[in-house]
Structure formats: structure tokens, C-alpha cells
Design a protein around this motif. Structure first.
Motif, PDB file in Angstrom:
ATOM      1  N   TYR A  84       0.969  -1.096  -0.310  1.00  0.00           N
ATOM      2  CA  TYR A  84       0.186   0.027   0.082  1.00  0.00           C
ATOM      3  C   TYR A  84       1.391   0.811  -0.518  1.00  0.00           C
ATOM      4  N   GLU A  85       0.646   2.618  -0.853  1.00  0.00           N
ATOM      5  CA  GLU A  85       1.363   3.356  -1.003  1.00  0.00           C
ATOM      6  C   GLU A  85       0.627   4.243   0.419  1.00  0.00           C
ATOM      7  N   MET A  86       1.491   4.965   1.631  1.00  0.00           N
ATOM      8  CA  MET A  86       1.448   5.637   2.536  1.00  0.00           C
ATOM      9  C   MET A  86       1.785   6.587   2.680  1.00  0.00           C
ATOM     10  N   LEU A  87       0.869   7.626   3.039  1.00  0.00           N
ATOM     11  CA  LEU A  87       0.876   9.454   3.158  1.00  0.00           C
ATOM     12  C   LEU A  87       1.715   9.575   4.575  1.00  0.00           C
ATOM     13  N   LYS A  88       2.680  10.733   4.760  1.00  0.00           N
ATOM     14  CA  LYS A  88       3.304  10.949   5.376  1.00  0.00           C
ATOM     15  C   LYS A  88       2.812  11.117   7.163  1.00  0.00           C
ATOM     16  N   ASP A  89       1.164  11.257   6.972  1.00  0.00           N
ATOM     17  CA  ASP A  89       0.728  10.827   8.601  1.00  0.00           C
ATOM     18  C   ASP A  89       0.353  10.087   8.855  1.00  0.00           C
ATOM     19  N   GLU A  90       0.300   8.749   8.532  1.00  0.00           N
ATOM     20  CA  GLU A  90      -0.646   7.379   8.146  1.00  0.00           C
ATOM     21  C   GLU A  90       0.763   7.145   8.637  1.00  0.00           C
ATOM     22  N   SER A  91      -0.681   5.892   9.995  1.00  0.00           N
ATOM     23  CA  SER A  91      -0.063   4.723  11.162  1.00  0.00           C
ATOM     24  C   SER A  91      -0.096   3.583  10.471  1.00  0.00           C
ATOM     25  N   PHE A 140       5.889   5.368   9.238  1.00  0.00           N
ATOM     26  CA  PHE A 140       6.489   4.234   8.267  1.00  0.00           C
ATOM     27  C   PHE A 140       7.398   4.859   7.611  1.00  0.00           C
ATOM     28  N   ASN A 141       8.520   4.056   6.888  1.00  0.00           N
ATOM     29  CA  ASN A 141       9.716   4.629   6.357  1.00  0.00           C
ATOM     30  C   ASN A 141       9.147   3.515   4.239  1.00  0.00           C
ATOM     31  N   ASN A 142       9.573   4.715   3.451  1.00  0.00           N
ATOM     32  CA  ASN A 142       9.716   3.034   2.347  1.00  0.00           C
ATOM     33  C   ASN A 142       9.872   2.158   2.340  1.00  0.00           C
TER      34      ASN A 142
END
Length: 201
Positions: A84-91, A140-142
Motif C-alpha cells: 500500500y502507498e502510505m502518506l506521511k501522517d498515516e500509521s 512508516f519508512n519506504n
């Protein structure tokens, strides 16, 4: 591309052949007269059925698809295991929601987060306990991977009967239970070849 007067962002992307493997699905922009007039998250439409930001395009609009920044994979006992692609503020909690939540066999007490290597170092593993509030909001980190293990075949508050009996298997345990509560009759509960004089607990 020349599109109809009522075309939306998703229709234009479909006509263009979709988003490439390096393209972001979470931050698609519509630029009009040099300004960003809308940012569209495809996940809103795919996972929540929300087309609010899938606006209608006007002549001269530019649909800009930036490159993807953070992709996290989730494996194991979730309903939709994938990347999944995650945005910076997602957990962690957001990722679990995207994955459809746990399956019935998931071991929820301890998740394992495999942190992607940074600067050539080896990946690291962290055990996460969801009841710890800050863990659920951890980012998360990439390249990270979240593992959700299975509880396995173990059952709590149970007793297992094996051997020369008619009805082997797992039975519920209660305080004060005795062997005779499960094996009450040698004729009805034990096979003919049983050794009456010995049993192992």
C-alpha cells in the motif's frame, strides 16, 4: 488528450492508460491556470467509495501524477495482504484499516515491523503491541513490511484426549474438572484394546 466535457480525473487517467508503477495514487493533482485546484486520492474512491475529489475537468487542465514516495507491504493474517502507498501522517492503524482488518486467525497481541535498510545497513525488526497507544500511531519508512502472525492451532481452556478412546479430541476445561468427567465408563469411552491399568496425563 481530448476528453468529453463531463470527464472526471479517473476517466482521463483511464484514457491515458492508468498510473504507472512509479506513479502515486494518493496525491494526483489537477492544475488549472497555474494553480492546484484539487488533489485526488484514488484510495478514497477504491476503499471508501468517496468520489468527492474526482472533479470534472475543464479545457486546459493538467492532471499531474507525482512519483510515489512511501510504499509499505503488509503480510499474513489480514483480509487484503498487499503493498500500500502510505502518506506521511498515516500509521499502523491506517495500514490495518486499508488491509481490511485482521482475519479470525490473526495473533493481534504482537505485530512485527521489518524496517527497510537505511544507508546500506541490514533491515531491523520491531515487535509492536497494539494496546500500546503510540504504536497504533507509528509511521512508516519506504520499503517497510508489517507481519501479522497466526495464532496457530493452540486453544486455551481446553483438554486434549488422545489414544485408545472412542472420541479423541479437544474438550473444554473447567476448574475442578476430573478425569472421570471425560472418561466415565470403560465400556462406553475406551476402545477394547486399551490398557486399563495405565494412562498418561
Amino acid at each position: 488528450y481530448s476528453v468529453s466535457a463531463l470527464s472526471t480525473i479517473t476517466q482521463a487517467l483511464f484514457q491515458a492508460g492508468g498510473v504507472s508503477a512509479i506513479g502515486s495514487l494518493r496525491a494526483i493533482q489537477v492544475r488549472r491556470a497555474g494553480e492546484v485546484v484539487s488533489t485526488f486520492d484514488v484510495y478514497d474512491l477504491l476503499m471508501r467509495g468517496d468520489p468527492t475529489h474526482d472533479i470534472r475537468l475543464q479545457s486546459g487542465d493538467v492532471v499531474f501524477v507525482p512519483t510515489v514516495e512511501t510504499v509499505v507491504e503488509i503480510r499474513g493474517e489480514v483480509r487484503r495482504p498487499m503493498a500500500y502507498e502510505m502518506l506521511k501522517d498515516e500509521s499502523v492503524a491506517d495500514l490495518l484499516a486499508m488491509a481490511g482488518g485482521f482475519t479470525k486467525d490473526a495473533y493481534r497481541e504482537a505485530l512485527v515491523l521489518i524496517r527497510a535498510s537505511v544507508g546500506g545497513a541490514l533491515p531491523t525488526a520491531e515487535t509492536l503491541a497494539l494496546e500500546d497507544g503510540p504504536v497504533a500511531t507509528q509511521g512508516f519508512n519506504n520499503g517497510d513490511t508489517l507481519l501479522v502472525s497466526s495464532v496457530g492451532d493452540r486453544v486455551t481452556s481446553s483438554i486434549s484426549i488422545k489414544g485408545a478412546v472412542y472420541r479423541p479430541g479437544i474438550y473444554g476445561w473447567q476448574p475442578g474438572m476430573r478425569v472421570s468427567d471425560l472418561i466415565g465408563s470403560a465400556q462406553e469411552d475406551l476402545l477394547p484394546e486399551v490398557e486399563i491399568g495405565r494412562a498418561h496425563v
